[in-house]
Write a protein that holds these residues in place. Structure first.
Motif, PDB file in Angstrom:
ATOM      1  N   THR A 102      -0.560  76.162  87.740  1.00  0.00           N
ATOM      2  CA  THR A 102       0.082  77.043  88.719  1.00  0.00           C
ATOM      3  C   THR A 102       1.211  76.337  89.446  1.00  0.00           C
ATOM      4  O   THR A 102       2.314  76.868  89.589  1.00  0.00           O
ATOM      5  N   ALA A 103       0.945  75.092  89.910  1.00  0.00           N
ATOM      6  CA  ALA A 103       1.962  74.349  90.651  1.00  0.00           C
ATOM      7  C   ALA A 103       3.141  73.992  89.756  1.00  0.00           C
ATOM      8  O   ALA A 103       4.308  74.063  90.174  1.00  0.00           O
ATOM      9  N   ALA A 104       2.875  73.590  88.522  1.00  0.00           N
ATOM     10  CA  ALA A 104       3.943  73.190  87.614  1.00  0.00           C
ATOM     11  C   ALA A 104       4.854  74.366  87.280  1.00  0.00           C
ATOM     12  O   ALA A 104       6.086  74.244  87.305  1.00  0.00           O
ATOM     13  N   SER A 134       6.802  67.493  93.429  1.00  0.00           N
ATOM     14  CA  SER A 134       5.616  66.801  92.907  1.00  0.00           C
ATOM     15  C   SER A 134       4.941  67.592  91.803  1.00  0.00           C
ATOM     16  O   SER A 134       4.303  67.018  90.917  1.00  0.00           O
ATOM     17  N   GLY A 135       5.076  68.906  91.839  1.00  0.00           N
ATOM     18  CA  GLY A 135       4.442  69.732  90.814  1.00  0.00           C
ATOM     19  C   GLY A 135       4.997  69.510  89.423  1.00  0.00           C
ATOM     20  O   GLY A 135       4.378  69.928  88.435  1.00  0.00           O
ATOM     21  N   LEU A 188      -1.315  68.000  85.335  1.00  0.00           N
ATOM     22  CA  LEU A 188      -0.766  68.809  86.413  1.00  0.00           C
ATOM     23  C   LEU A 188      -1.538  70.106  86.587  1.00  0.00           C
ATOM     24  O   LEU A 188      -2.207  70.589  85.663  1.00  0.00           O
ATOM     25  N   SER A 189      -1.375  70.672  87.748  1.00  0.00           N
ATOM     26  CA  SER A 189      -1.871  72.018  87.986  1.00  0.00           C
ATOM     27  C   SER A 189      -0.929  72.993  87.298  1.00  0.00           C
ATOM     28  O   SER A 189       0.292  72.962  87.534  1.00  0.00           O
ATOM     29  N   ALA A 211       6.978  75.261  90.265  1.00  0.00           N
ATOM     30  CA  ALA A 211       8.049  74.283  90.496  1.00  0.00           C
ATOM     31  C   ALA A 211       9.189  74.480  89.494  1.00  0.00           C
ATOM     32  O   ALA A 211      10.373  74.365  89.847  1.00  0.00           O
TER      33      ALA A 211
END
Length: 609
Positions: A586-588, A222-223, A583-584, A591
């Motif tokens: 950090t999360a992107a 999802s990231g 998107l975030s 990922a």
């Protein structure tokens, strides 16, 4: 009363039925040409025999008159009618049809022995009183005439059927028994059809490897938001993984890789930006001409800006003072003209760039004349930029010349003579690329793009890049640039677009090092080691530290990574991964790192499933 006598024994050649039952012929036989044989006397019958004889004479009241026994066993003439002598040779290869039956006469259905051996004695019973146990075959036949008739006919049919079998075998064989064999009919020779040879490939198709290592789960994280990506074998060019690989996606700072390639193709690795000072046409005036060098530094000698080895404004001022003194020893410099007309000075900011990029310190106004990238603090990469970089450069130059603070300064593109008073040059393009890519410097990227356009025969404008960069990439590196959209040189615009497959193929070329592309590859950050990847690939992804050489990209709506993965099996894999959306960060990034690590583990076994 005298009883009828049995006929005397006939000749052995007479059929058994005649010898046993008299001379009455079968209804179907022809009359004998000779006279009827004489009758002989036979002994008288007792009462039981008389009664039996009476029955024989009268017949069975239920079954009807007793048929003559000669009707049960066909006469010789009947047999010859069933199997005619003249035709028998057509059924059997042998000349004589008697080979089917052992008897001498082919009309015989039973051996030549007395028929009484087959059906028992028909002698009359004893003349003494009392029953002797039966009256012989005559009484049996008299009681069941039809049963005996049908049984006899069954035997005849079996014998005739056996003959037919042998006849069929004989007809099917290649014997010479038939005297009128049909002449062989010769069939016309078949036309020989010519079958054309099957086409065969000159080179057999190469075997396709069955790959089983999937990264589908990591690619669906999802990231990653709206994801596009491609991976190919950098050595063979075979595409191993493709998710929307042909669709242009906002590349963020991965645009800098193509900008660097454009500069190498147009300017060459040794090209240097120049900043030059000319004597003005007005007495006491000088003209400072910007050549697009953002690295020109106002810091004093001995101090380095974010651009190590950058030319010093102080050095340029010293050259000018020395040259002016020689030309005009009695005339001081009284005015300075600032010439930033390498491209239109109003073409300094793309509307798609957020203003915060300038105020935070990621991007200056793009002018051909500036110092220290117009940073408030030349020693910091991220430092706020001003709204007047040209004026700032003029003020710094006047200070370096040692002129009074109130010395008149103007901007324009006229008034310069051909007399050069001084010049400083930047480091070569190869070095500038080496400074731009690891730290993702937007300012150098924009200057490389604009100067390449100007030197390449265009006007140096931002608008010129839309056609100039794709054309240069296509012609210089033989890459399909369909889907490539260029709004700037840095990737700051969310309207830029690079297809993941194009980026991956470009990275494969860069890793090969031809056409000076080794300059780009050697400048790319390394996972967990250098540049913008120094702090990436942590936790479970740390296994891929040092194994990924790639350019990062990050804007508010896109996070990207493109480069080379040196897989665990030794295969170099070129890739481009793009995550789009709100998107975030950090999360992107995490990922993308996880996906890249999965590719590192798969190597050439990477599957597109």
């Amino acid at each position: 009363m005298t009883e009828p006598r049995d006929p005397e024994p006939s000749s052995p050649d007479q059929p058994a039925s005649d010898r046993e039952l008299g001379t009455e012929q079968s209804p179907t036989s022809e009359p004998s040409p000779t006279s009827e044989p004489p009758l002989t006397s036979e002994p008288p019958l007792n009462r039981r025999a008389a009664r039996e004889a009476a029955k024989l004479g009268a017949g069975d009241p239920l079954l009807g008159p007793d048929p003559d026994a000669t009707q049960l066993l066909p006469q010789a003439e009947e047999t010859t009618e069933l199997i005619p002598r003249d035709d028998a040779t057509q059924l059997f290869p042998a000349a004589d049809a008697t080979r089917l039956f052992p008897a001498a006469d082919p009309t015989r259905l039973l051996p030549a022995a007395d028929a009484t051996q087959l059906i028992g004695s028909a002698a009359p019973p004893s003349t003494g009183g009392g029953d002797t146990g039966g009256t012989g075959i005559r009484s049996v036949i008299a009681r069941h005439p039809r049963a005996w008739l049908f049984s006899t006919l069954a035997v005849v049919f079996v014998l005739l059927g056996t003959g037919a079998v042998f006849a069929g075998a004989a007809v099917g064989s290649s014997g010479t028994g038939s005297s009128a064999a049909p002449a062989a009919v010769s069939a016309p020779a078949p036309t020989k059809s010519v079958t054309p040879p099957r086409p065969t490939p000159s080179t057999p198709a190469a075997a396709t490897a069955l790959r089983t290592c999937s990264v589908s789960a990591q690619a669906a994280a999802s990231g990653l938001g709206s994801f596009g990506g491609a991976v190919l074998n950098a050595t063979t060019g075979e595409v191993l993984f493709d998710r929307n690989g042909s669709k242009g996606v906002a590349p963020a700072s991965n645009m800098k890789s193509l900008t660097a390639a454009t500069a190498l193709a147009v300017l060459g690795p040794d090209y240097r930006f120049s900043t030059t000072v000319y004597a003005g046409t007005t007495p006491g005036s000088i003209v400072l001409v910007g050549g697009g060098d953002p690295t020109l530094s106002a810091l004093p000698v001995g101090q380095e800006s974010v651009y190590p080895g950058a030319p010093k404004l102080s050095d340029l001022a010293a050259q000018v003072n020395s040259a002016w003194e020689k030309l005009h020893p009695d005339l001081p410099i009284s005015s300075v003209v600032l010439d930033a007309s390498m491209w239109n000075t109003s073409d300094e900011w793309d509307p798609s760039w957020p203003v915060s990029e300038r105020t935070i310190g990621y991007q200056p106004l793009i002018t051909a004349l500036m110092v220290d990238g117009d940073r408030a603090n030349p020693r910091l990469a991220t430092s706020p930029r001003s709204t007047h970089p040209i004026e700032n450069a003029g003020a710094a130059f006047i200070a370096a010349l040692g002129l009074p603070a109130g010395t008149p300064v103007s901007q324009g593109s006229t008034g310069a003579s051909d007399v050069q008073l001084g010049q400083v040059k930047s480091q070569p393009v190869s070095a500038l690329i080496g400074q731009m890519l690891p730290n993702s410097d937007n300012t150098i990227a924009e200057m490389l793009a604009r100067v390449s356009s100007k030197v390449g025969g265009k006007d140096g404008s931002a608008a010129s890049l839309a056609a100039f960069v794709p054309a240069t990439i296509a012609s210089s590196y033989q890459l399909d640039t369909a889907g490539l959209v260029v709004k700037d040189g840095s990737g700051e615009s969310n309207q830029d677009g690079i297809p993941p497959l194009l980026l991956a193929r470009f990275m494969a070329k860069a890793s090969a090092g031809g056409q000076h592309l080794n300059v780009i590859y050697s400048a790319l950050p390394v996972s967990g080691r250098t540049g913008t990847l120094a702090t990436r690939f942590t936790g479970a992804n740390a296994v891929a530290r040092g194994a990924v050489t790639a350019k990062t990209g990050s804007i508010a709506t896109a996070y990207t990574l493109g480069g080379i993965v040196h897989a665990v099996d030794g295969t170099p894999l070129a890739f481009g991964f793009f995550a789009e959306g709100k998107l975030s960060a950090t999360a992107a990034m995490a990922a993308i790192d996880t996906l890249t690590t999965a590719v590192f583990r798969c190597g050439n076994n990477l599957s597109n499933n």
